[in-house]
Design a protein around this motif. Structure first.
Motif, PDB file in Angstrom:
ATOM      1  N   PRO A  83       0.813  -1.221   0.023  1.00 34.21           N
ATOM      2  CA  PRO A  83      -0.041  -0.017  -0.034  1.00 34.21           C
ATOM      3  C   PRO A  83       0.779   1.135   0.016  1.00 34.21           C
ATOM      4  N   ALA A  84       1.973   1.093   0.653  1.00 33.74           N
ATOM      5  CA  ALA A  84       2.813   2.194   0.521  1.00 33.74           C
ATOM      6  C   ALA A  84       3.211   2.956  -0.708  1.00 33.74           C
ATOM      7  N   ALA A  85       3.720   1.663  -1.678  1.00 29.90           N
ATOM      8  CA  ALA A  85       4.001   1.919  -2.879  1.00 29.90           C
ATOM      9  C   ALA A  85       3.017   2.444  -3.692  1.00 29.90           C
ATOM     10  N   LEU A  86       1.788   1.920  -3.588  1.00 27.75           N
ATOM     11  CA  LEU A  86       0.798   2.641  -4.258  1.00 27.75           C
ATOM     12  C   LEU A  86       0.450   4.199  -3.868  1.00 27.75           C
ATOM     13  N   ALA A  87       0.753   4.569  -2.566  1.00 26.10           N
ATOM     14  CA  ALA A  87       0.309   5.765  -2.334  1.00 26.10           C
ATOM     15  C   ALA A  87       1.583   6.532  -2.433  1.00 26.10           C
ATOM     16  N   GLY A  88       2.695   6.047  -2.864  1.00 24.37           N
ATOM     17  CA  GLY A  88       3.912   7.026  -3.289  1.00 24.37           C
ATOM     18  C   GLY A  88       4.822   7.253  -2.126  1.00 24.37           C
ATOM     19  N   VAL A  89       4.482   6.409  -0.959  1.00 22.43           N
ATOM     20  CA  VAL A  89       5.329   6.800   0.112  1.00 22.43           C
ATOM     21  C   VAL A  89       6.092   5.338   0.646  1.00 22.43           C
ATOM     22  N   GLY A  90       7.003   5.340   1.682  1.00 24.20           N
ATOM     23  CA  GLY A  90       7.562   4.149   2.224  1.00 24.20           C
ATOM     24  C   GLY A  90       8.845   3.815   1.077  1.00 24.20           C
ATOM     25  N   GLY A  91       9.281   2.486   1.689  1.00 25.92           N
ATOM     26  CA  GLY A  91      10.152   1.723   0.945  1.00 25.92           C
ATOM     27  C   GLY A  91      11.571   2.506   1.318  1.00 25.92           C
ATOM     28  N   THR A  92      12.546   1.910   0.547  1.00 23.93           N
ATOM     29  CA  THR A  92      13.975   2.537   0.558  1.00 23.93           C
ATOM     30  C   THR A  92      14.516   2.906  -0.488  1.00 23.93           C
ATOM     31  N   GLU A  93      14.835   4.132  -0.416  1.00 20.61           N
ATOM     32  CA  GLU A  93      15.367   4.985  -1.439  1.00 20.61           C
ATOM     33  C   GLU A  93      16.496   4.411  -1.888  1.00 20.61           C
ATOM     34  N   LEU A  94      16.823   3.998  -3.235  1.00 18.44           N
ATOM     35  CA  LEU A  94      18.080   3.824  -3.837  1.00 18.44           C
ATOM     36  C   LEU A  94      18.976   5.251  -4.132  1.00 18.44           C
ATOM     37  N   LEU A  95      20.307   5.272  -3.861  1.00 19.04           N
ATOM     38  CA  LEU A  95      20.991   6.337  -3.724  1.00 19.04           C
ATOM     39  C   LEU A  95      21.670   6.777  -5.331  1.00 19.04           C
ATOM     40  N   PRO A  96      21.070   7.888  -5.813  1.00 16.95           N
ATOM     41  CA  PRO A  96      21.487   8.173  -7.040  1.00 16.95           C
ATOM     42  C   PRO A  96      23.012   8.306  -7.346  1.00 16.95           C
ATOM     43  N   GLU A  97      23.378   8.297  -8.453  1.00 18.64           N
ATOM     44  CA  GLU A  97      24.961   8.377  -8.913  1.00 18.64           C
ATOM     45  C   GLU A  97      25.299   9.915  -8.584  1.00 18.64           C
ATOM     46  N   PRO A  98      26.353   9.964  -7.855  1.00 20.91           N
ATOM     47  CA  PRO A  98      26.795  11.361  -7.391  1.00 20.91           C
ATOM     48  C   PRO A  98      26.848  12.237  -8.506  1.00 20.91           C
ATOM     49  N   GLY A  99      26.604  13.420  -8.426  1.00 22.58           N
ATOM     50  CA  GLY A  99      26.522  14.410  -9.363  1.00 22.58           C
ATOM     51  C   GLY A  99      25.719  14.391 -10.700  1.00 22.58           C
ATOM     52  N   SER A 100      24.759  13.256 -10.460  1.00 22.37           N
ATOM     53  CA  SER A 100      23.760  13.149 -11.739  1.00 22.37           C
ATOM     54  C   SER A 100      22.433  14.024 -11.213  1.00 22.37           C
ATOM     55  N   PRO A 101      21.755  14.402 -12.479  1.00 23.96           N
ATOM     56  CA  PRO A 101      20.340  15.209 -12.182  1.00 23.96           C
ATOM     57  C   PRO A 101      19.719  14.740 -11.003  1.00 23.96           C
ATOM     58  N   ALA A 102      19.413  13.327 -10.791  1.00 29.28           N
ATOM     59  CA  ALA A 102      18.677  12.669 -10.006  1.00 29.28           C
ATOM     60  C   ALA A 102      19.057  12.998  -8.404  1.00 29.28           C
ATOM     61  N   ALA A 103      20.635  13.018  -8.215  1.00 33.45           N
ATOM     62  CA  ALA A 103      21.069  13.268  -7.001  1.00 33.45           C
ATOM     63  C   ALA A 103      20.878  14.896  -6.871  1.00 33.45           C
ATOM     64  N   SER A 104      21.045  15.952  -7.767  1.00 26.90           N
ATOM     65  CA  SER A 104      20.760  17.271  -7.465  1.00 26.90           C
ATOM     66  C   SER A 104      19.144  17.399  -7.049  1.00 26.90           C
ATOM     67  N   TYR A 105      18.445  16.811  -7.770  1.00 27.90           N
ATOM     68  CA  TYR A 105      17.029  17.002  -7.463  1.00 27.90           C
ATOM     69  C   TYR A 105      16.551  16.593  -6.063  1.00 27.90           C
ATOM     70  N   ALA A 106      17.300  15.211  -5.531  1.00 27.42           N
ATOM     71  CA  ALA A 106      17.087  14.827  -4.395  1.00 27.42           C
ATOM     72  C   ALA A 106      17.602  15.767  -3.218  1.00 27.42           C
TER      73      ALA A 106
END
Length: 221
Positions: A83-106
């Motif tokens: 249910p947490a996945a369906l709601a968009g919360v919970g779980g464990t975040e994978l770490l984005p590659e350092p210096g990547s756009p996803a890392a900057s966003y996080a």
């Protein structure tokens, strides 16, 4: 083609790596210990990956922005649709590659939680208001268009048999109605609660991600 990568080592010592590429058609791959366990290509902004023969791995949810940029990759444990996945919360975040756009966003999300919450809440408002405005616009256009003159056939008037009238009891019911302010609240409650839900979910998600980052940082010291 730019590839966004995320990495994570779970509690069992397995190394997870997720790769996402593409701006319109999203190509997502999930590796565990350098073995490809699932992949999908989709136009959806949220893509769920599951291994067909490894139920113990759970699932990975990859989210993209409205413009198609890969933002997050989240690992959920086994056990079906979380249910947490369906709601968009919970779980464990994978770490984005350092210096990547996803890392900057996080980093921006954690540095400016209030702005992130407002944007998420605004997205919840948009999902409610935009369909209402479109429906009203279409209705206005439909009533403005001239209707064609359709020659309907003259149907015969068939009179059925007369049915006896049944006497109904004369019940003297009290004249009672809800106060005006209560009716106003009930009329707008269906539009308000999704906005409030989006607000509280966004705040809870930021708190969870910040706690995970602090825990990861303390372990790495």
């Amino acid at each position: 083609m730019v590839v966004q990568r995320w990495d994570l080592e779970d509690d069992a010592g397995r190394a997870h790596r997720v790769e996402a590429a593409g701006s319109t058609r999203h190509q997502v791959r999930w590796y565990v210990d350098d073995e490809l366990v699932a992949e999908r290509t989709s136009l959806d902004a949220k893509i769920t990956l599951r291994s067909t023969d490894r139920d113990d791995l759970g699932s990975v949810v990859v989210r993209h922005s409205q413009l198609g940029a890969p933002r997050r990759a989240t690992l959920f444990g086994p056990g079906g649709d979380d249910p947490a996945a369906l709601a968009g919360v919970g779980g464990t975040e994978l770490l984005p590659e350092p210096g990547s756009p996803a890392a900057s966003y996080a980093d921006r999300v954690l540095a400016h939680p209030t702005r992130y919450t407002i944007l998420q809440t605004a997205g919840g408002v948009a999902t409610i208001v935009v369909p209402i405005l479109l429906a009203a616009l279409l209705a206005k256009l439909a009533f403005a268009l001239p209707l064609p003159d359709i020659p309907w056939p003259n149907l015969p008037n068939v009179n059925g048999p007369d049915l006896p009238g049944l006497p109904l009891p004369d019940l003297d019911l009290p004249d009672w109605s809800l106060p005006g302010w209560v009716r106003e609240v009930l009329d707008h409650a269906k539009f308000v609660w999704p906005v409030l839900l989006a607000f509280f979910l966004a705040r809870a998600e930021i708190r969870r991600r910040r706690q995970q980052k602090e825990s990861t940082t303390s372990v790495g010291r």
